[in-house]
Design a protein around this motif. Structure first.
Motif, mmCIF file in Angstrom:
data_model
loop_
_atom_site.group_PDB
_atom_site.id
_atom_site.type_symbol
_atom_site.label_atom_id
_atom_site.label_comp_id
_atom_site.label_asym_id
_atom_site.label_seq_id
_atom_site.Cartn_x
_atom_site.Cartn_y
_atom_site.Cartn_z
ATOM 1 N N MET A 132 35.703 -24.002 15.519
ATOM 2 C CA MET A 132 36.564 -22.959 15.596
ATOM 3 C C MET A 132 37.915 -23.396 15.860
ATOM 4 S SD MET A 132 36.856 -19.299 15.810
ATOM 5 C CE MET A 132 35.359 -19.095 15.951
ATOM 6 N N VAL A 133 38.679 -23.187 14.921
ATOM 7 C CA VAL A 133 40.173 -23.811 15.047
ATOM 8 C C VAL A 133 41.144 -22.418 15.469
ATOM 9 C CG1 VAL A 133 42.194 -24.508 13.945
ATOM 10 C CG2 VAL A 133 39.785 -25.465 13.462
ATOM 11 N N LYS A 134 41.583 -22.447 16.961
ATOM 12 C CA LYS A 134 42.597 -21.372 17.107
ATOM 13 C C LYS A 134 43.993 -21.708 17.241
ATOM 14 C CE LYS A 134 38.902 -18.587 19.281
ATOM 15 N NZ LYS A 134 39.046 -17.234 19.750
ATOM 16 N N ILE A 135 44.718 -20.949 16.977
ATOM 17 C CA ILE A 135 46.270 -21.132 17.541
ATOM 18 C C ILE A 135 46.607 -20.000 18.178
ATOM 19 C CG2 ILE A 135 48.624 -21.361 16.670
ATOM 20 C CD1 ILE A 135 47.682 -23.137 14.135
ATOM 21 N N LYS A 136 46.922 -20.136 19.389
ATOM 22 C CA LYS A 136 47.051 -18.766 20.250
ATOM 23 C C LYS A 136 48.462 -18.559 19.851
ATOM 24 C CE LYS A 136 48.967 -21.412 24.271
ATOM 25 N NZ LYS A 136 48.935 -21.711 25.636
ATOM 26 N N TRP A 137 49.025 -17.287 20.336
ATOM 27 C CA TRP A 137 50.250 -16.691 19.768
ATOM 28 C C TRP A 137 51.434 -17.635 20.154
ATOM 29 C CZ3 TRP A 137 52.330 -13.150 17.227
ATOM 30 C CH2 TRP A 137 53.614 -12.712 17.522
ATOM 31 N N THR A 138 52.066 -17.968 19.059
ATOM 32 C CA THR A 138 53.160 -18.946 19.089
ATOM 33 C C THR A 138 54.388 -18.112 18.803
ATOM 34 O OG1 THR A 138 51.564 -20.826 18.282
ATOM 35 C CG2 THR A 138 53.935 -21.102 18.012
ATOM 36 N N PRO A 139 55.290 -17.838 19.780
ATOM 37 C CA PRO A 139 56.453 -16.837 19.681
ATOM 38 C C PRO A 139 57.472 -17.716 19.102
ATOM 39 C CG PRO A 139 56.304 -17.361 21.821
ATOM 40 C CD PRO A 139 54.968 -18.200 21.299
ATOM 41 N N HIS A 140 58.512 -17.129 18.436
ATOM 42 C CA HIS A 140 59.498 -17.730 17.751
ATOM 43 C C HIS A 140 60.880 -17.191 18.084
ATOM 44 C CE1 HIS A 140 62.085 -20.119 15.034
ATOM 45 N NE2 HIS A 140 62.714 -18.788 14.729
ATOM 46 N N LYS A 141 60.862 -15.738 18.652
ATOM 47 C CA LYS A 141 61.982 -14.963 19.109
ATOM 48 C C LYS A 141 61.177 -14.223 20.169
ATOM 49 C CE LYS A 141 65.551 -13.829 15.887
ATOM 50 N NZ LYS A 141 65.847 -12.811 14.822
ATOM 51 N N GLU A 142 62.318 -13.761 21.187
ATOM 52 C CA GLU A 142 61.823 -12.682 22.109
ATOM 53 C C GLU A 142 61.651 -11.365 21.449
ATOM 54 O OE1 GLU A 142 63.614 -11.646 26.333
ATOM 55 O OE2 GLU A 142 63.843 -13.665 25.532
ATOM 56 N N VAL A 143 60.789 -10.678 22.162
ATOM 57 C CA VAL A 143 60.278 -9.362 21.680
ATOM 58 C C VAL A 143 60.831 -8.051 22.327
ATOM 59 C CG1 VAL A 143 58.518 -7.653 21.192
ATOM 60 C CG2 VAL A 143 58.071 -10.149 20.667
ATOM 61 N N ASP A 144 61.663 -6.922 21.807
ATOM 62 C CA ASP A 144 62.351 -5.926 22.398
ATOM 63 C C ASP A 144 60.915 -4.881 22.432
ATOM 64 O OD1 ASP A 144 63.285 -3.567 23.153
ATOM 65 O OD2 ASP A 144 64.933 -3.482 21.577
ATOM 66 N N PRO A 145 60.496 -4.757 23.665
ATOM 67 C CA PRO A 145 59.544 -3.529 23.807
ATOM 68 C C PRO A 145 59.809 -2.214 23.272
ATOM 69 C CG PRO A 145 60.140 -4.330 25.918
ATOM 70 C CD PRO A 145 61.095 -5.186 25.139
ATOM 71 N N GLN A 146 60.978 -1.948 23.130
ATOM 72 C CA GLN A 146 61.306 -0.702 22.673
ATOM 73 C C GLN A 146 61.586 -0.431 21.115
ATOM 74 O OE1 GLN A 146 61.930 1.726 25.101
ATOM 75 N NE2 GLN A 146 61.225 0.153 26.332
ATOM 76 N N ARG A 147 61.171 -1.670 20.378
ATOM 77 C CA ARG A 147 61.529 -1.830 19.259
ATOM 78 C C ARG A 147 60.011 -1.782 18.418
ATOM 79 N NH1 ARG A 147 64.423 -6.272 15.551
ATOM 80 N NH2 ARG A 147 63.947 -5.168 13.666
ATOM 81 N N GLU A 148 60.383 -1.350 17.086
ATOM 82 C CA GLU A 148 59.059 -1.344 16.069
ATOM 83 C C GLU A 148 59.198 -2.673 15.259
ATOM 84 O OE1 GLU A 148 56.590 2.002 14.500
ATOM 85 O OE2 GLU A 148 58.096 1.466 12.799
ATOM 86 N N TYR A 149 58.155 -3.527 14.958
ATOM 87 C CA TYR A 149 58.038 -4.542 14.066
ATOM 88 C C TYR A 149 57.274 -4.382 12.830
ATOM 89 C CZ TYR A 149 60.821 -6.530 17.836
ATOM 90 O OH TYR A 149 61.584 -6.764 18.978
ATOM 91 N N THR A 150 57.218 -5.307 12.142
ATOM 92 C CA THR A 150 56.198 -5.337 10.828
ATOM 93 C C THR A 150 55.336 -6.554 11.008
ATOM 94 O OG1 THR A 150 57.890 -4.527 9.299
ATOM 95 C CG2 THR A 150 55.923 -5.678 8.318
ATOM 96 N N ALA A 151 54.008 -6.142 11.140
ATOM 97 C CA ALA A 151 52.997 -7.183 11.294
ATOM 98 C C ALA A 151 52.345 -7.162 9.781
ATOM 99 C CB ALA A 151 51.853 -6.545 12.501
ATOM 100 N N PHE A 152 51.666 -8.335 9.864
ATOM 101 C CA PHE A 152 51.202 -8.946 8.566
ATOM 102 C C PHE A 152 49.867 -9.821 8.835
ATOM 103 C CE2 PHE A 152 50.259 -12.133 5.386
ATOM 104 C CZ PHE A 152 50.056 -11.254 4.220
ATOM 105 N N SER A 153 48.809 -9.426 8.251
ATOM 106 C CA SER A 153 47.578 -10.220 8.410
ATOM 107 C C SER A 153 46.824 -10.604 6.994
ATOM 108 C CB SER A 153 46.514 -9.242 9.139
ATOM 109 O OG SER A 153 45.480 -10.235 9.384
ATOM 110 N N GLN A 154 46.417 -11.753 7.091
ATOM 111 C CA GLN A 154 45.684 -12.114 5.853
ATOM 112 C C GLN A 154 44.292 -12.637 6.292
ATOM 113 O OE1 GLN A 154 47.460 -15.803 3.840
ATOM 114 N NE2 GLN A 154 46.655 -14.687 1.976
#
Length: 132
Positions: free
Chosen positions: A1-23
């Protein structure tokens, strides 16, 4: 099993909505994961300079040959700009030969408080839509 844990690039604003994508999909052979890994490193480099990119996580089963990639972007435009440019666009074309069946792609809105997304929750969310 190859896992890459969450790798953040930018800080998240908890009050905001974002777009998620999955393949989500399956490759023809476990050896295909090695070529995907090589191409994936180039895509990771592209992500470092992608405007609106928040972070990603992934999970690939060597023996099952199934994998999932989940990324989060500031908005739909950021996601689409990334998806159709540079190394990612090239990778999508060159990877088609390795895929068994089709890759299932999903896009949804995600709250800042739900980031980082959990692979298990994403799989459960879409399990009923497609047989993985």
């Amino acid at each position: 099993m190859v896992k890459i844990k969450w790798t953040p690039h930018k800080e998240v604003d908890p009050q905001r909505e974002y777009t998620a994508f999955s393949q989500i999909g399956e490759v023809k052979s476990s050896l295909s994961l090695f070529s995907w890994s090589t191409r994936g490193k180039k895509v990771q480099e592209q992500l470092k300079t992608t405007k609106g990119f928040i972070g990603y996580t992934m999970d690939f089963g060597f023996w099952s040959k199934k994998g999932i990639i989940v990324g989060v972007f500031e908005d739909d435009k950021s996601l689409m700009d990334f998806a159709h440019s540079g190394q990612h666009a090239n990778c999508m074309q060159t990877s088609k030969a390795d895929v068994k069946g089709k890759m299932n792609c999903y896009r949804w809105k995600i709250k800042g408080t739900e980031i980082p997304p959990k692979i298990e929750e994403v799989l459960a969310k879409f399990q009923s839509k497609d047989e993985l």
